[in-house]
Design a protein around this motif. Structure first.
Motif, short mmCIF file in Angstrom:
data_model
loop_
_atom_site.label_atom_id
_atom_site.label_comp_id
_atom_site.label_asym_id
_atom_site.label_seq_id
_atom_site.Cartn_x
_atom_site.Cartn_y
_atom_site.Cartn_z
N GLU A 8 0.77 -1.05 0.02
CA GLU A 8 0.04 0.00 0.03
C GLU A 8 0.89 1.40 -0.20
O GLU A 8 0.44 2.14 -0.62
CB GLU A 8 -1.09 -0.06 1.03
CG GLU A 8 -2.07 -1.23 1.08
CD GLU A 8 -2.89 -0.98 2.24
OE1 GLU A 8 -2.89 -0.46 3.38
OE2 GLU A 8 -3.83 -1.80 2.57
N SER A 42 -10.58 7.12 -1.92
CA SER A 42 -9.99 5.97 -2.73
C SER A 42 -8.79 5.54 -2.53
O SER A 42 -8.37 4.15 -2.32
CB SER A 42 -10.27 6.24 -4.24
OG SER A 42 -11.60 6.46 -4.77
N LYS A 44 -7.63 5.15 0.24
CA LYS A 44 -7.57 4.24 1.41
C LYS A 44 -7.87 2.93 1.35
O LYS A 44 -7.93 2.00 2.12
CB LYS A 44 -8.58 4.73 2.66
CG LYS A 44 -8.03 6.08 3.02
CD LYS A 44 -9.18 7.02 3.61
CE LYS A 44 -8.59 8.30 4.24
NZ LYS A 44 -9.78 8.93 4.78
N GLN A 45 -8.27 2.53 0.00
CA GLN A 45 -9.05 1.06 -0.35
C GLN A 45 -7.63 0.57 -1.23
O GLN A 45 -7.32 0.96 -2.30
CB GLN A 45 -10.14 1.34 -1.18
CG GLN A 45 -11.23 2.08 -0.69
CD GLN A 45 -12.23 2.58 -1.68
OE1 GLN A 45 -12.32 2.11 -2.74
NE2 GLN A 45 -13.15 3.42 -1.33
#
Length: 93
Positions: A8, A42, A44-45
């Motif tokens: 991430e 978005s 954070k997804q």
């Protein structure tokens, strides 16, 4: 930091790199269907972050430019992509 968190982080770096690229950023937005206002939520997804890396790895020149800019090995984006939802390798046997 676990593998997904590391992936991430790389995807967020890629998103920041794309946002700073005035030629490529509009192409990214068009390809993903995202708007500038969608990006904060978005980002954070994990699935969206996977789409950031999917876009980046479409072109070797983009991968090289991104990795050079953030001092990562050229294999990092694909390795990060594999750690995010939808990035699993398919086994066709």
């Amino acid at each position: 930091m676990n593998r997904q968190e590391s992936a991430e982080t790389i995807a967020l770096q890629a998103l920041g790199w794309l946002a700073g690229n005035e030629d490529l950023f509009p192409v990214f937005l068009g390809a993903t269907g995202a708007s500038v206002t969608d990006l904060a939520a978005s980002a954070k997804q994990p699935a969206f972050l996977g789409s950031v890396l999917d876009f980046l790895v479409m072109d070797d020149a983009w991968v090289i430019a991104f990795c050079d800019a953030v001092n990562l090995p050229y294999t990092a984006p694909m390795q990060a992509r594999a750690a995010l939802p939808g990035g699993e390798q398919m086994n066709w046997t």
